[in-house]
Motif scaffolding. Structure first.
Motif, PDB file in Angstrom:
ATOM      1  N   LEU A 136     124.449  72.689  52.749  1.00 20.92           N
ATOM      2  CA  LEU A 136     125.088  73.335  51.599  1.00 20.92           C
ATOM      3  C   LEU A 136     124.101  73.532  50.460  1.00 20.92           C
ATOM      4  CD1 LEU A 136     127.596  74.374  50.147  1.00 20.92           C
ATOM      5  CD2 LEU A 136     128.090  72.016  49.461  1.00 20.92           C
ATOM      6  N   VAL A 137     123.347  72.484  50.131  1.00 25.14           N
ATOM      7  CA  VAL A 137     122.383  72.584  49.032  1.00 25.14           C
ATOM      8  C   VAL A 137     121.277  73.574  49.363  1.00 25.14           C
ATOM      9  CG1 VAL A 137     120.637  71.317  47.716  1.00 25.14           C
ATOM     10  CG2 VAL A 137     122.856  70.270  48.175  1.00 25.14           C
ATOM     11  N   LEU A 138     120.745  73.494  50.582  1.00 23.76           N
ATOM     12  CA  LEU A 138     119.665  74.399  50.957  1.00 23.76           C
ATOM     13  C   LEU A 138     120.157  75.841  51.006  1.00 23.76           C
ATOM     14  CD1 LEU A 138     116.714  74.488  51.611  1.00 23.76           C
ATOM     15  CD2 LEU A 138     117.242  74.104  54.010  1.00 23.76           C
ATOM     16  N   ALA A 139     121.403  76.052  51.406  1.00 26.92           N
ATOM     17  CA  ALA A 139     121.963  77.402  51.428  1.00 26.92           C
ATOM     18  C   ALA A 139     122.046  77.977  50.022  1.00 26.92           C
ATOM     19  CB  ALA A 139     123.347  77.386  52.075  1.00 26.92           C
ATOM     20  N   SER A 145     117.072  82.111  45.876  1.00 30.52           N
ATOM     21  CA  SER A 145     115.680  82.535  46.046  1.00 30.52           C
ATOM     22  C   SER A 145     115.567  84.001  46.462  1.00 30.52           C
ATOM     23  CB  SER A 145     114.980  81.646  47.078  1.00 30.52           C
ATOM     24  OG  SER A 145     115.472  81.892  48.382  1.00 30.52           O
ATOM     25  N   ARG A 146     116.640  84.546  47.060  1.00 33.33           N
ATOM     26  CA  ARG A 146     116.609  85.954  47.450  1.00 33.33           C
ATOM     27  C   ARG A 146     116.721  86.871  46.237  1.00 33.33           C
ATOM     28  NH1 ARG A 146     120.798  85.802  52.615  1.00 33.33           N
ATOM     29  NH2 ARG A 146     119.604  84.306  53.875  1.00 33.33           N
ATOM     30  N   ARG A 147     117.397  86.394  45.204  1.00 32.52           N
ATOM     31  CA  ARG A 147     117.599  87.207  44.009  1.00 32.52           C
ATOM     32  C   ARG A 147     116.569  86.911  42.928  1.00 32.52           C
ATOM     33  NH1 ARG A 147     122.530  89.743  43.672  1.00 32.52           N
ATOM     34  NH2 ARG A 147     124.000  89.294  45.366  1.00 32.52           N
ATOM     35  N   LYS A 149     112.857  85.582  42.155  1.00 32.41           N
ATOM     36  CA  LYS A 149     111.562  85.376  42.817  1.00 32.41           C
ATOM     37  C   LYS A 149     110.696  84.334  42.121  1.00 32.41           C
ATOM     38  CE  LYS A 149     112.594  88.510  45.797  1.00 32.41           C
ATOM     39  NZ  LYS A 149     112.955  88.093  47.166  1.00 32.41           N
ATOM     40  N   ASP A 150     111.084  83.921  40.919  1.00 30.18           N
ATOM     41  CA  ASP A 150     110.302  82.949  40.168  1.00 30.18           C
ATOM     42  C   ASP A 150     110.454  81.572  40.817  1.00 30.18           C
ATOM     43  OD1 ASP A 150     109.099  81.252  38.351  1.00 30.18           O
ATOM     44  OD2 ASP A 150     109.843  82.339  36.600  1.00 30.18           O
ATOM     45  N   ILE A 151     109.369  81.059  41.370  1.00 36.15           N
ATOM     46  CA  ILE A 151     109.442  79.795  42.094  1.00 36.15           C
ATOM     47  C   ILE A 151     109.734  78.623  41.167  1.00 36.15           C
ATOM     48  CG2 ILE A 151     107.980  80.541  44.002  1.00 36.15           C
ATOM     49  CD1 ILE A 151     105.619  79.237  42.641  1.00 36.15           C
ATOM     50  N   VAL A 152     109.339  78.743  39.897  1.00 39.26           N
ATOM     51  CA  VAL A 152     109.630  77.663  38.946  1.00 39.26           C
ATOM     52  C   VAL A 152     111.134  77.552  38.726  1.00 39.26           C
ATOM     53  CG1 VAL A 152     109.295  76.833  36.588  1.00 39.26           C
ATOM     54  CG2 VAL A 152     107.394  77.916  37.812  1.00 39.26           C
ATOM     55  N   VAL A 153     111.813  78.704  38.622  1.00 42.13           N
ATOM     56  CA  VAL A 153     113.264  78.704  38.440  1.00 42.13           C
ATOM     57  C   VAL A 153     113.951  78.071  39.658  1.00 42.13           C
ATOM     58  CG1 VAL A 153     115.318  80.163  38.180  1.00 42.13           C
ATOM     59  CG2 VAL A 153     113.225  80.710  36.930  1.00 42.13           C
ATOM     60  N   ILE A 154     113.449  78.398  40.848  1.00 38.94           N
ATOM     61  CA  ILE A 154     114.027  77.838  42.074  1.00 38.94           C
ATOM     62  C   ILE A 154     113.840  76.323  42.108  1.00 38.94           C
ATOM     63  CG2 ILE A 154     113.864  77.823  44.588  1.00 38.94           C
ATOM     64  CD1 ILE A 154     112.979  80.760  44.395  1.00 38.94           C
TER      65      ILE A 154
END
Length: 335
Positions: A136-139, A145-147, A149-154
């Motif tokens: 659930l968390v990874l989903a 992450s698809r919407r 693209k900023d890896i810091v935000v993810i």
């Protein structure tokens, strides 16, 4: 890196892991000579009490450490490459917290459901709850992450999810019975020695399947190093690759967390240790190297934890934190 140096490093790391495995069987509250360890493993002449200690207690623990270390390291490497973030990992992104929430819901609710006394149902329920929680968390993280693209935000999202889940778990703890609460608190400390033979029979095939998936995506992971757009131009089905990585991480992190507790920093630190050791970004080298290094490091942590009589989580944190600090300070351009 030359092929000869790579072969030498793999051989040395393999021998080190084997030596640590044997040492883990010999070291404990009761020291066992290596000759007796060998006799117990091969069916030779050995004191029955010593044989029971080796085969029924320490062997289960050592095998668990071997597979759990490899699983967490492989899952961490997959997350770091997929999100192109050196600080990504099952623990940091909240995947382990999701597994912990699933386990909390099951352990604290199992007595009410009347299944707490059935060991196999309990083991299967704990594993299933951990898989669902981590999935659930990874989903959620993958969908965002698809919407974005900023890896810091993810990364921040994963950390916030982990914090939110911790709050929910605390509420469950507050409302639970004393016996259920004690069982869960012990689980949160992390332990390799609480895995029984029946649980290990479930853990091994699931982790093996997760590791096989991790090996299967080695080539796609190499393509993802240069970005998803480049990977698409090379003919990679990014959606399918994400799904495979997703499934692999859930099986690896979820299963280990279910049976061993939330063992932190192995998935975050070991891939960086492998990069430093092999001086390579090629996943054909990094993936098996990380698995071996993860197994070796968790065996070392188990030896230290047994010697100091401390929970395994405290040792993995003390060993992993310096690696993370070095990565943040010195290796800003890993990808």
């Amino acid at each position: 890196m030359t092929a000869r140096r790579t072969t030498f490093l793999f051989t040395a790391l393999g021998l080190l892991t084997a030596a640590l495995f044997i040492a883990d069987l010999a070291v404990g509250s009761v020291a066992v000579p290596l000759g007796d360890v060998w006799a117990a493993l091969t069916g030779g002449s050995c004191d029955p009490a010593t044989s029971d200690i080796i085969l029924k207690i320490r062997l289960l623990k050592a095998v668990t450490a071997l597979f759990a270390g490899a699983a967490l390291a492989a899952g961490g490497l997959e997350m770091q490459t997929l999100f192109r973030n050196p600080l990504a990992g099952p623990y940091v992104l909240g995947v382990s917290s999701g597994a912990g929430l699933g386990v909390a819901l099951f352990l604290l609710g199992a007595p009410l459901l009347g299944v707490a006394g059935h060991s196999f149902v309990r083991s299967l329920g704990v594993a299933g709850a951990a898989w669902l929680g981590s999935a659930l968390v990874l989903a959620i993280v993958m969908a965002v992450s698809r919407r974005i693209k900023d890896i810091v935000v993810i990364l921040i999202l994963g950390m916030m999810l982990g914090s939110g889940i911790s709050s929910v778990v605390e509420i469950l703890q507050y409302l639970s019975s004393e016996a259920a609460l004690k069982s869960f608190v012990i689980w949160t400390m992390g332990s390799l020695g609480d895995v029984t033979g029946s649980q290990l029979a479930l853990l091994l095939p699931v982790v093996t399947a997760g590791l096989a998936l991790a090996v299967a995506v080695i080539k796609p992971l190499n393509l993802l190093l240069l970005g998803e757009n480049y990977a698409r131009t090379m003919g990679l089905n990014v959606q399918r690759t994400r799904t495979l990585i997703f499934l692999s991480t859930v099986l690896l992190a979820g299963t280990v967390t279910a049976f061993c507790g939330p063992v932190g920093f192995i998935g975050l630190a070991v891939p960086h240790l492998a990069r430093m050791l092999f001086a390579s970004a090629d996943h054909r080298i990094l993936m098996p190297g990380s698995m071996l290094a993860g197994a070796a490091l968790l065996l070392v942590c188990d030896l230290v934890a047994k010697s100091l009589a401390l929970p395994i989580n405290t040792i993995t944190a003390l060993m992993g934190i310096p690696v993370v600090i070095v990565v943040v300070v010195r290796n800003r351009n890993i990808f």
